[in-house]
Design an enzyme around this catalytic site. Structure first.
Site, PDB file in Angstrom:
ATOM      1  N   HIS A  97     -28.370  26.942  32.769  1.00  0.00           N
ATOM      2  CA  HIS A  97     -27.065  27.282  33.336  1.00  0.00           C
ATOM      3  C   HIS A  97     -26.168  26.060  33.312  1.00  0.00           C
ATOM      4  O   HIS A  97     -26.618  24.944  33.571  1.00  0.00           O
ATOM      5  CB  HIS A  97     -27.187  27.817  34.767  1.00  0.00           C
ATOM      6  CG  HIS A  97     -28.002  26.952  35.670  1.00  0.00           C
ATOM      7  ND1 HIS A  97     -29.388  26.933  35.633  1.00  0.00           N
ATOM      8  CD2 HIS A  97     -27.650  26.061  36.626  1.00  0.00           C
ATOM      9  CE1 HIS A  97     -29.839  26.089  36.524  1.00  0.00           C
ATOM     10  NE2 HIS A  97     -28.806  25.529  37.142  1.00  0.00           N
ATOM     11  N   HIS A  99     -23.040  24.413  35.185  1.00  0.00           N
ATOM     12  CA  HIS A  99     -22.195  24.469  36.377  1.00  0.00           C
ATOM     13  C   HIS A  99     -20.753  24.182  35.938  1.00  0.00           C
ATOM     14  O   HIS A  99     -20.496  23.142  35.308  1.00  0.00           O
ATOM     15  CB  HIS A  99     -22.582  23.373  37.381  1.00  0.00           C
ATOM     16  CG  HIS A  99     -23.955  23.491  37.968  1.00  0.00           C
ATOM     17  ND1 HIS A  99     -24.171  23.935  39.256  1.00  0.00           N
ATOM     18  CD2 HIS A  99     -25.184  23.201  37.465  1.00  0.00           C
ATOM     19  CE1 HIS A  99     -25.478  23.907  39.519  1.00  0.00           C
ATOM     20  NE2 HIS A  99     -26.108  23.458  38.449  1.00  0.00           N
TER      21      HIS A  99
HETATM   22  P1  AMP Z   1     -29.689  23.662  39.472  1.00  0.00           P
HETATM   23  O1  AMP Z   1     -30.024  22.698  40.561  1.00  0.00           O
HETATM   24  O2  AMP Z   1     -28.876  23.033  38.364  1.00  0.00           O
HETATM   25  O3  AMP Z   1     -30.904  24.405  38.947  1.00  0.00           O
HETATM   26  O4  AMP Z   1     -28.729  24.718  40.116  1.00  0.00           O
HETATM   27  C1  AMP Z   1     -29.137  25.978  40.592  1.00  0.00           C
HETATM   28  C2  AMP Z   1     -27.937  26.581  41.258  1.00  0.00           C
HETATM   29  O5  AMP Z   1     -28.196  27.969  41.442  1.00  0.00           O
HETATM   30  C3  AMP Z   1     -27.597  25.986  42.617  1.00  0.00           C
HETATM   31  O6  AMP Z   1     -26.303  25.426  42.604  1.00  0.00           O
HETATM   32  C4  AMP Z   1     -27.719  27.191  43.555  1.00  0.00           C
HETATM   33  O7  AMP Z   1     -26.770  27.187  44.584  1.00  0.00           O
HETATM   34  C5  AMP Z   1     -27.514  28.359  42.605  1.00  0.00           C
HETATM   35  N1  AMP Z   1     -28.080  29.626  43.046  1.00  0.00           N
HETATM   36  C6  AMP Z   1     -29.310  29.833  43.579  1.00  0.00           C
HETATM   37  N2  AMP Z   1     -29.489  31.150  43.839  1.00  0.00           N
HETATM   38  C7  AMP Z   1     -28.350  31.784  43.464  1.00  0.00           C
HETATM   39  C8  AMP Z   1     -27.916  33.148  43.476  1.00  0.00           C
HETATM   40  N3  AMP Z   1     -28.680  34.146  43.940  1.00  0.00           N
HETATM   41  N4  AMP Z   1     -26.667  33.426  43.024  1.00  0.00           N
HETATM   42  C9  AMP Z   1     -25.866  32.435  42.567  1.00  0.00           C
HETATM   43  N5  AMP Z   1     -26.232  31.130  42.506  1.00  0.00           N
HETATM   44  C10 AMP Z   1     -27.447  30.804  42.950  1.00  0.00           C
END
Ligand code: AMP
Ligand code: ZN
Length: 133
Positions: A97, A99
């Site tokens: 993903h 950001h």
């Molecule tokens: P990372 O640390 O780069 O893996 O980021 C994972 C991101 O996913 C974090 O910013 C979380 O806030 C986000 N996240 C976790 N669960 C959900 C969800 N159900 N819907 C949207 N974002 C999420």
């Protein structure tokens, strides 16, 4: 496979979607750092960008389109694009993903990137991005 973002893409877990194309989906991060913090994910399961770098070009059009949508609809002054790859980098969800983090002139600079804005109303931000408010 037990993957949170695959479940979101399949519609099995709700999300606030802001953009979709054949290769990627974009939805609001549930715990935003700044208003409009969005995740762009490939539709196919890819663990991270280091293991499958070609996936980056697949989601590039969605990153571009969503970046423009967010900055225009939210009146952002700038935008950070950030991809964590591997647990050491801070990756917590192992479905690739990007950001997309809109930035506003009242809180500029890299140091303020991860200082969460308080009290972001996700539904209100979602409506603004969709042009419904
Ligand atoms: P990372 O640390 O780069 O893996 O980021 C994972 C991101 O996913 C974090 O910013 C979380 O806030 C986000 N996240 C976790 N669960 C959900 C969800 N159900 N819907 C949207 N974002 C999420
Ligand atoms: Zn997945």
């Amino acid at each position: 496979m037990d993957c949170l973002f695959c479940a979101i893409i399949a519609g099995d877990i709700p999300s606030r979607q802001v953009y979709a194309d054949d290769a990627a989906v974009a939805f609001l991060d549930i715990s935003p750092w700044h208003a409009g913090h969005t995740l762009v994910v490939p539709r196919r399961h890819v663990a991270d960008v280091l293991s499958q770098p070609e996936a980056l070009s697949e989601i590039a059009p969605a990153i571009n389109a969503t970046s423009r949508l967010l900055t225009q609809r939210l009146g952002a002054d700038g935008l950070n694009v950030l991809i964590n790859s591997g647990a050491t980098s801070g990756q917590e969800v192992f479905h690739l993903h990007a950001h997309l983090i809109p930035r506003y002139a009242d809180r500029p600079g890299m140091a303020a990137l991860m200082e969460r804005e308080a009290d972001i109303d996700l539904d209100a931000v979602h409506r603004r991005i969709l042009g419904q408010a």
